[in-house]
Design a protein around this motif. Structure first.
Motif, PDB file in Angstrom:
ATOM      1  N   VAL A  99       4.520  30.214  37.925  1.00 55.30           N
ATOM      2  CA  VAL A  99       3.939  30.244  39.055  1.00 55.30           C
ATOM      3  C   VAL A  99       3.254  28.689  38.772  1.00 55.30           C
ATOM      4  CG1 VAL A  99       1.564  31.041  40.259  1.00 55.30           C
ATOM      5  CG2 VAL A  99       3.758  33.030  39.116  1.00 55.30           C
ATOM      6  N   SER A 100       2.506  28.581  37.458  1.00 56.81           N
ATOM      7  CA  SER A 100       2.031  27.552  36.996  1.00 56.81           C
ATOM      8  C   SER A 100       1.693  27.413  35.835  1.00 56.81           C
ATOM      9  CB  SER A 100       0.144  28.034  37.200  1.00 56.81           C
ATOM     10  OG  SER A 100      -0.273  26.957  37.220  1.00 56.81           O
ATOM     11  N   GLN A 101       1.756  25.815  35.023  1.00 54.86           N
ATOM     12  CA  GLN A 101       2.399  25.606  34.043  1.00 54.86           C
ATOM     13  C   GLN A 101       0.935  26.081  33.263  1.00 54.86           C
ATOM     14  OE1 GLN A 101       4.464  25.183  31.854  1.00 54.86           O
ATOM     15  NE2 GLN A 101       4.980  23.529  32.344  1.00 54.86           N
ATOM     16  N   THR A 124      10.883  38.003  39.289  1.00 58.65           N
ATOM     17  CA  THR A 124      11.213  38.457  40.893  1.00 58.65           C
ATOM     18  C   THR A 124      11.786  39.870  41.293  1.00 58.65           C
ATOM     19  OG1 THR A 124      12.817  37.354  40.666  1.00 58.65           O
ATOM     20  CG2 THR A 124      11.270  35.824  41.175  1.00 58.65           C
ATOM     21  N   ASP A 125      11.826  40.748  40.105  1.00 53.37           N
ATOM     22  CA  ASP A 125      12.318  42.077  40.266  1.00 53.37           C
ATOM     23  C   ASP A 125      11.006  43.119  40.464  1.00 53.37           C
ATOM     24  OD1 ASP A 125      14.541  41.740  40.419  1.00 53.37           O
ATOM     25  OD2 ASP A 125      15.696  41.978  38.246  1.00 53.37           O
ATOM     26  N   CYS A 126      10.231  43.070  39.483  1.00 55.54           N
ATOM     27  CA  CYS A 126       8.664  44.214  39.534  1.00 55.54           C
ATOM     28  C   CYS A 126       8.067  43.579  40.360  1.00 55.54           C
ATOM     29  CB  CYS A 126       8.358  44.424  37.990  1.00 55.54           C
ATOM     30  SG  CYS A 126       8.161  43.252  36.698  1.00 55.54           S
ATOM     31  N   LEU A 127       8.152  42.258  40.477  1.00 52.47           N
ATOM     32  CA  LEU A 127       6.737  41.649  41.146  1.00 52.47           C
ATOM     33  C   LEU A 127       6.308  41.952  40.488  1.00 52.47           C
ATOM     34  CD1 LEU A 127       7.992  42.810  44.605  1.00 52.47           C
ATOM     35  CD2 LEU A 127       8.540  40.726  43.771  1.00 52.47           C
ATOM     36  N   GLU A 128       5.355  41.545  38.888  1.00 49.74           N
ATOM     37  CA  GLU A 128       4.158  41.900  38.698  1.00 49.74           C
ATOM     38  C   GLU A 128       4.016  40.537  37.389  1.00 49.74           C
ATOM     39  OE1 GLU A 128       2.082  44.031  38.370  1.00 49.74           O
ATOM     40  OE2 GLU A 128       2.569  45.196  39.328  1.00 49.74           O
ATOM     41  N   PRO A 129       2.556  39.866  38.113  1.00 47.85           N
ATOM     42  CA  PRO A 129       2.630  38.381  37.308  1.00 47.85           C
ATOM     43  C   PRO A 129       2.312  38.492  35.858  1.00 47.85           C
ATOM     44  CG  PRO A 129       0.696  39.020  38.450  1.00 47.85           C
ATOM     45  CD  PRO A 129       1.744  40.007  38.521  1.00 47.85           C
ATOM     46  N   PRO A 167       9.923  32.015  29.618  1.00 45.06           N
ATOM     47  CA  PRO A 167      10.077  33.207  28.571  1.00 45.06           C
ATOM     48  C   PRO A 167      11.192  34.055  29.105  1.00 45.06           C
ATOM     49  CG  PRO A 167       8.691  33.478  31.070  1.00 45.06           C
ATOM     50  CD  PRO A 167       9.280  31.791  31.201  1.00 45.06           C
ATOM     51  N   GLU A 168      11.904  34.555  27.959  1.00 41.62           N
ATOM     52  CA  GLU A 168      13.534  35.093  27.833  1.00 41.62           C
ATOM     53  C   GLU A 168      13.808  36.153  28.832  1.00 41.62           C
ATOM     54  OE1 GLU A 168      14.599  36.675  24.582  1.00 41.62           O
ATOM     55  OE2 GLU A 168      16.402  37.166  25.326  1.00 41.62           O
ATOM     56  N   ARG A 169      12.254  36.906  29.173  1.00 42.96           N
ATOM     57  CA  ARG A 169      12.498  38.129  29.934  1.00 42.96           C
ATOM     58  C   ARG A 169      10.812  38.150  30.746  1.00 42.96           C
ATOM     59  NH1 ARG A 169      14.785  40.204  25.156  1.00 42.96           N
ATOM     60  NH2 ARG A 169      12.724  40.839  24.080  1.00 42.96           N
ATOM     61  N   CYS A 170      11.259  39.008  31.387  1.00 39.16           N
ATOM     62  CA  CYS A 170       9.298  39.379  31.907  1.00 39.16           C
ATOM     63  C   CYS A 170       8.914  40.945  30.399  1.00 39.16           C
ATOM     64  CB  CYS A 170       9.453  40.418  33.056  1.00 39.16           C
ATOM     65  SG  CYS A 170       8.400  42.101  33.481  1.00 39.16           S
ATOM     66  N   PRO A 171       7.723  40.445  30.245  1.00 39.31           N
ATOM     67  CA  PRO A 171       7.343  41.525  29.240  1.00 39.31           C
ATOM     68  C   PRO A 171       7.302  42.703  29.283  1.00 39.31           C
ATOM     69  CG  PRO A 171       5.882  39.624  29.822  1.00 39.31           C
ATOM     70  CD  PRO A 171       6.687  39.574  30.922  1.00 39.31           C
ATOM     71  N   ARG A 172       7.385  43.012  30.826  1.00 36.76           N
ATOM     72  CA  ARG A 172       6.591  44.409  31.343  1.00 36.76           C
ATOM     73  C   ARG A 172       8.439  45.290  31.650  1.00 36.76           C
ATOM     74  NH1 ARG A 172       1.273  44.844  32.210  1.00 36.76           N
ATOM     75  NH2 ARG A 172       0.708  42.387  32.615  1.00 36.76           N
ATOM     76  N   CYS A 173       8.910  44.649  32.779  1.00 33.83           N
ATOM     77  CA  CYS A 173       9.984  45.375  33.482  1.00 33.83           C
ATOM     78  C   CYS A 173      11.772  45.213  32.450  1.00 33.83           C
ATOM     79  CB  CYS A 173      10.530  45.282  34.665  1.00 33.83           C
ATOM     80  SG  CYS A 173      10.844  44.026  35.125  1.00 33.83           S
ATOM     81  N   GLY A 174      11.711  43.936  31.080  1.00 31.03           N
ATOM     82  CA  GLY A 174      12.594  43.295  30.968  1.00 31.03           C
ATOM     83  C   GLY A 174      13.548  42.513  31.590  1.00 31.03           C
ATOM     84  N   TYR A 230       2.296  43.514  23.712  1.00 33.49           N
ATOM     85  CA  TYR A 230       0.746  43.385  24.766  1.00 33.49           C
ATOM     86  C   TYR A 230       1.161  42.759  25.844  1.00 33.49           C
ATOM     87  CZ  TYR A 230      -4.329  41.854  24.966  1.00 33.49           C
ATOM     88  OH  TYR A 230      -4.806  41.836  25.597  1.00 33.49           O
ATOM     89  N   GLY A 231       2.130  41.939  26.381  1.00 35.72           N
ATOM     90  CA  GLY A 231       2.125  41.833  27.595  1.00 35.72           C
ATOM     91  C   GLY A 231       2.568  39.984  28.134  1.00 35.72           C
ATOM     92  N   ILE A 232       2.572  39.567  26.950  1.00 35.37           N
ATOM     93  CA  ILE A 232       2.313  38.209  27.214  1.00 35.37           C
ATOM     94  C   ILE A 232       3.835  37.849  26.752  1.00 35.37           C
ATOM     95  CG2 ILE A 232       1.822  36.561  26.237  1.00 35.37           C
ATOM     96  CD1 ILE A 232      -1.163  37.640  25.572  1.00 35.37           C
ATOM     97  N   ALA A 233       4.723  36.900  27.662  1.00 35.15           N
ATOM     98  CA  ALA A 233       6.410  36.286  26.892  1.00 35.15           C
ATOM     99  C   ALA A 233       5.938  35.573  26.089  1.00 35.15           C
ATOM    100  CB  ALA A 233       6.530  36.304  27.751  1.00 35.15           C
ATOM    101  N   PRO A 234       6.759  35.596  24.650  1.00 36.24           N
ATOM    102  CA  PRO A 234       6.103  34.980  23.451  1.00 36.24           C
ATOM    103  C   PRO A 234       6.775  33.337  23.809  1.00 36.24           C
ATOM    104  CG  PRO A 234       8.277  36.997  22.783  1.00 36.24           C
ATOM    105  CD  PRO A 234       7.751  37.382  24.366  1.00 36.24           C
ATOM    106  N   PRO A 235       6.389  32.260  23.286  1.00 37.79           N
ATOM    107  CA  PRO A 235       7.485  31.296  23.307  1.00 37.79           C
ATOM    108  C   PRO A 235       8.850  30.605  23.280  1.00 37.79           C
ATOM    109  CG  PRO A 235       5.638  30.849  21.432  1.00 37.79           C
ATOM    110  CD  PRO A 235       5.621  32.164  22.531  1.00 37.79           C
TER     111      PRO A 235
END
Lengths: 153, 253
Positions: free
Chosen positions: A126-128, A141-146, A112-119, A101-106
């Motif tokens: 950014v913020s807790q 910082t690769d695909c620049l997506e939040p 997070p282990e990896r970006c849920p979009r590009c891996g 769904y695009g939410i990195a699991p705990p």
């Protein structure tokens, strides 16, 4: 009607979506702690995620509505705060669905282990605090997506 | 004072601290310097209000007059509030708000850690739940105090000013009285003074990293925890927080 088994009730509850994150069920979220018949009354024990989470009362209402639709009349929703809810109670199925769904699991590591979009593993916090009490705000910082990270608690 | 009287006072102190601070922090909603901070402040306020519901619900139960957490929050007047003065002072600028948050969070976390071992299992359960949230609060307020303290010339000056302004309100958090003595005797809550050494150690470390000086004065404003004398700010806060229930008694939505 015959009294549905507790396992049957668990299966029904597994179809009740979390109101904020509809891809996972309230069972995946680990907040349904117990389902038990006491005579004619069905008691569902719920442990809230965050103490001020506005979704908590909606969840109790959704559970009640879903069970009523299945024909159960006498329902009691019991709130139990101890042991406190922990992200360890998220099901593996739930974690997988979160990531799709695009939410990195705990993760116990605290991020997070990896970006849920590009891996990509190149991610930074950014913020807790994020869009709901249970999430932190990260970015890739690769695909620049939040993206949201479901934070450990 | 019976044990139940003291227990009620203790619960009001815990619940009023989180209620009043939760309201103060929520005043930032829509006004914070950047969106992420706005969200963080709103989330912190939400956690504090959630914790309030647990503390004041238990207070209502112990009081035994059938009052709900909402009744206690919205229908008491200033002199019945038992929060420490620190949480009712106005927000000031963003720096002062975060300094107050750090001064409170550090105490709050130490207190909740101890309350997890309370002889009253309802208190222990609330503490167990709340401390998880507060761990995140203090992580953020600590980082922000360090970031702004050891930041630009202006942010440093503002943070030092905030610490100087708020410091006289810190002592009250650790000033025990007969209520606390009764709670210690019942093994329900720790003597507030016993948290001070750990608190001072945390502050010394964080303020050193933030390049800020902790004021030498040991003077402490008191009167909030025992309700003897709140600042004039509390009444103003309550007029805003309680106006709907005052203007339309029993209103629901």
């Amino acid at each position: 009607m015959a009294q549905p088994s507790e396992q049957q009730v668990w299966d029904w509850l597994d179809a009740v979506p979390d109101p904020e994150i509809p891809v996972i069920s309230v069972v995946d979220l680990g907040i349904v702690r117990d389902v038990a018949w006491e005579g004619e009354t069905l008691t569902v024990t719920v442990t809230p995620t965050y103490s001020g989470c506005p979704a908590t009362s909606i969840i109790s209402m959704d559970i009640e509505t879903a069970l009523r639709e299945r024909g159960i009349r006498d329902i009691r929703i019991k709130t139990r705060i101890s042991p406190a809810w922990t992200t360890d109670w998220l099901s593996d199925k739930g974690k997988m669905k979160l990531e799709e769904y695009g939410i990195a699991p705990p993760r116990p590591a605290g991020g997070p282990e990896r970006c849920p979009r590009c891996g990509s593993k190149a991610v930074e916090k950014v913020s807790q605090f994020g869009s709901t009490p249970c999430k932190a705000h990260w970015r890739c910082t690769d695909c620049l997506e939040p993206f949201d990270y479901f934070k450990c608690i | 004072m019976t044990r139940d009287d003291a227990f009620l006072q203790f619960l009001l102190r815990m619940g009023d601290n989180t209620l009043v601070l939760g309201h103060r922090v929520s005043e930032w909603c829509g006004h914070a310097p950047v969106l992420e901070e706005d969200i963080a402040l709103a989330n912190t306020a939400l956690d504090l209000i959630g914790q309030t519901q647990m503390w004041l619900a238990l207070a209502g139960e112990v009081q035994g007059d059938g009052k709900s957490a909402d009744d206690l929050a919205f229908l008491r007047d200033a002199w019945d509030f038992r929060n420490a003065l620190l949480v009712e002072v106005p927000n000031g600028d963003f720096g002062r708000t975060l300094m107050r948050q750090f001064l409170f969070d550090s105490w709050h976390k130490l207190m909740l850690e101890r309350l997890k071992g309370s002889s009253d299992e309802r208190v222990a359960a609330i503490a167990e739940k709340a401390v998880k949230e507060v761990t995140y609060h203090v992580e953020r307020s600590r980082d922000t105090v360090i970031g702004l303290g050891d930041g630009t010339e202006e942010s440093h000056a503002r943070m030092q000013e905030a610490l100087d302004y708020l410091w006289p309100y810190v002592g009250e958090l650790f000033a025990g009285d007969a209520v606390d003595a009764e709670m210690v005797a019942a093994d329900i809550a720790p003597d507030p003074a016993s948290l001070r050494a750990d608190y001072d150690a945390i502050l010394a470390e964080v303020m050193a990293e933030a390049t800020l000086s902790i004021p030498k004065s040991g003077f402490a404003h008191k009167g909030g925890r025992d309700g003897r004398m709140h600042t004039e700010h509390l009444g103003h806060l309550l007029t805003s927080m309680q106006w709907l229930q005052r203007a339309y008694p029993g209103a629901r939505w």
